[in-house]
Design a protein around this motif. Sequence first.
Motif, PDB file in Angstrom:
ATOM      1  N   VAL A 238      10.279   7.800  -4.039  1.00  0.00           N
ATOM      2  CA  VAL A 238       9.102   6.119  -4.306  1.00  0.00           C
ATOM      3  C   VAL A 238       9.650   5.940  -5.419  1.00  0.00           C
TER       4      VAL A 238
ATOM      5  N   ARG B 127       7.619   2.374   8.329  1.00  0.00           N
ATOM      6  CA  ARG B 127       6.168   1.518   8.131  1.00  0.00           C
ATOM      7  C   ARG B 127       5.829  -0.176   8.679  1.00  0.00           C
TER       8      ARG B 127
ATOM      9  N   GLU C 216      -6.987   6.667   4.954  1.00  0.00           N
ATOM     10  CA  GLU C 216      -5.882   5.691   5.931  1.00  0.00           C
ATOM     11  C   GLU C 216      -6.775   5.058   7.743  1.00  0.00           C
TER      12      GLU C 216
ATOM     13  N   HIS D 244      -0.317  -2.063   4.288  1.00  0.00           N
ATOM     14  CA  HIS D 244       0.362  -0.248   4.388  1.00  0.00           C
ATOM     15  C   HIS D 244       1.665  -0.986   3.440  1.00  0.00           C
ATOM     16  N   SER D 245       1.587   0.512   2.943  1.00  0.00           N
ATOM     17  CA  SER D 245       3.044   1.250   2.020  1.00  0.00           C
ATOM     18  C   SER D 245       4.143   0.611   1.825  1.00  0.00           C
TER      19      SER D 245
ATOM     20  N   THR E 287       3.169  -3.293   0.222  1.00  0.00           N
ATOM     21  CA  THR E 287       3.123  -2.760  -1.219  1.00  0.00           C
ATOM     22  C   THR E 287       4.627  -2.401  -2.164  1.00  0.00           C
ATOM     23  N   ARG E 288       5.587  -1.747  -1.066  1.00  0.00           N
ATOM     24  CA  ARG E 288       7.092  -1.446  -2.126  1.00  0.00           C
ATOM     25  C   ARG E 288       7.745  -2.651  -1.661  1.00  0.00           C
TER      26      ARG E 288
ATOM     27  N   HIS F 189       6.825   2.652  -7.426  1.00  0.00           N
ATOM     28  CA  HIS F 189       5.771   1.409  -7.121  1.00  0.00           C
ATOM     29  C   HIS F 189       5.608   0.446  -8.704  1.00  0.00           C
TER      30      HIS F 189
ATOM     31  N   ILE G 199       1.227   9.185   0.348  1.00  0.00           N
ATOM     32  CA  ILE G 199       2.014   8.146  -0.701  1.00  0.00           C
ATOM     33  C   ILE G 199       1.258   6.566  -0.011  1.00  0.00           C
TER      34      ILE G 199
ATOM     35  N   THR H 140      -0.399   5.050  -4.218  1.00  0.00           N
ATOM     36  CA  THR H 140       0.077   4.046  -4.840  1.00  0.00           C
ATOM     37  C   THR H 140      -1.040   3.201  -4.116  1.00  0.00           C
TER      38      THR H 140
END
Length: 510
Positions: A277, A491, A6, A382-383, A386-387, A279, A510, A313
């Motif tokens: 979580v 996020r 990251e 970032h997550s 993507t979520r 995904h 994650i 993820t």
Amino acid sequence: MSTSPEAVDLSSQRALSEWLPGRLAAEEPRILVIGDLMLDGWWSGTIERLCREAPAPVVDIQVRESVPGGAANTAMNLAALGARVSVAGIIGTDDAGVDLRNQLVAAGIDVRHLQTHPDMVTTTKTRISSGGQVMLRLDDSARTVPADALAALAASVRAAVERQDAVLVCDYGNGVLAGPVHDGLVAALGAREGAARRPLVVVDSHDPRPWAPLHPDLVTPNAQETARLLDRRLPDGQERVDAIGAHAEALLAATGARAVVVTLDRDGTVLLTSDGVRHRTWARPAAEKQASGAGDTFVAALTLGRSAGLPLTASLDLAQSAADVVVHQPGTSVCSTEQLGRYLRAFADTALGADELERQLDVHRAQGQRIVLTNGCFDVLHSGHTRYLNQAKQLGDILVVALNSDDSVRRLKGAGRPINAVGDRAAVVAALSCVDYVTVFDTPTAGPLIRQLRPEVYAKGGDYTPEMLAETPAVEEYGGRVAILDYVAERSTTAVVNRIRDGEGAASAI
């Protein structure tokens, strides 16, 4: 392990494809594969007549190929992706066993914990094909595994797991991991639970329940195995995904795992974790071909990504990409670092112009598919992104992501942005399995693009209402629907950029 990924600029898929080989070369994670090793045979020839004894075709064999299969194929994939691999299992001293062992050694795999026994039959699966069509598969395996071979493997388990970064259990129910081996593995890894040096534990098993005492970090059941775990028939399509998600707690409890990844073949995968979580990945399937072992490739790349320090993820999307590579190759094949890098680089410069995209979407509509469009800068992925994109995909069949041009991002975010040029931003977004098309717009809002493409659903993530969006009137003009997706407050791209600039570590794995 070295610096967390990251803290490295991985927001460009091109950068990821170039960074990955170097990272693996530097890390070379040590991974033990223990389980059912097999030899896959691929025999092909021509058919020009039927046999006299029965109305069956005669295949004149022209090509005979043998390659490692099962747990051995998983090990070969790990080695091809840059890991330092060792295997533990039981094979025979028959011709198949000798062939299998020699191929593993040639690939640089450590076989010191691979037991051989004269009374063991090496499991083989021989496919006979003609004209690209598999006609028959011949399976040969041991009815029982010699007790002294099991004892020898069980005795070596504790030494085998020493100094490993990951232990991957491949249990196909052939008896090699029964009784003393199972108990020895549970004891060896259980003694390390909670310790700083406990390896990552991944279980790929036809029945993960016996492995629950291991408290694995990951289990990877397929749809049929998941249905058996839940003792229920799963529906098809998106309803199957929803049903799996609804039973996350039961799956986690049955497997004793921190995370469950359910593989759905052509429908990709679903990730469920103990902290809630979710995904999803979407596969890019090939036309039906003589391909086998994509699941082995998937679990190998997933294990490698996690053991090398990638977030869960990101590891899942990496594994989906590796599986997509091998389904386009005939036979039992592996995905190498070079092939994976080339596949990821292929997503660079993938943004379509609005006119070409409109033509593509017309084809999808003619097939009865629903179009979902969303837009944004997507500067440093970032997550939260993507979520949100995974949620958007589930609103229809085809997901289009419209990116703000570089000039547009500067107007919105200031002179220091974007961090990544639009070509790189398009590459990383296009490589996400949930995304079907990427385009770029330069107008103050996405309204003109929406009017041209007329998506059935316009999705936006954030703390908005439809009335707050400048694009809503354009959507309502033709009867489309505006959908507001989850807002992930913790996020943000700005927060990620600030952490990188301040030299801080990762906020989450994650």
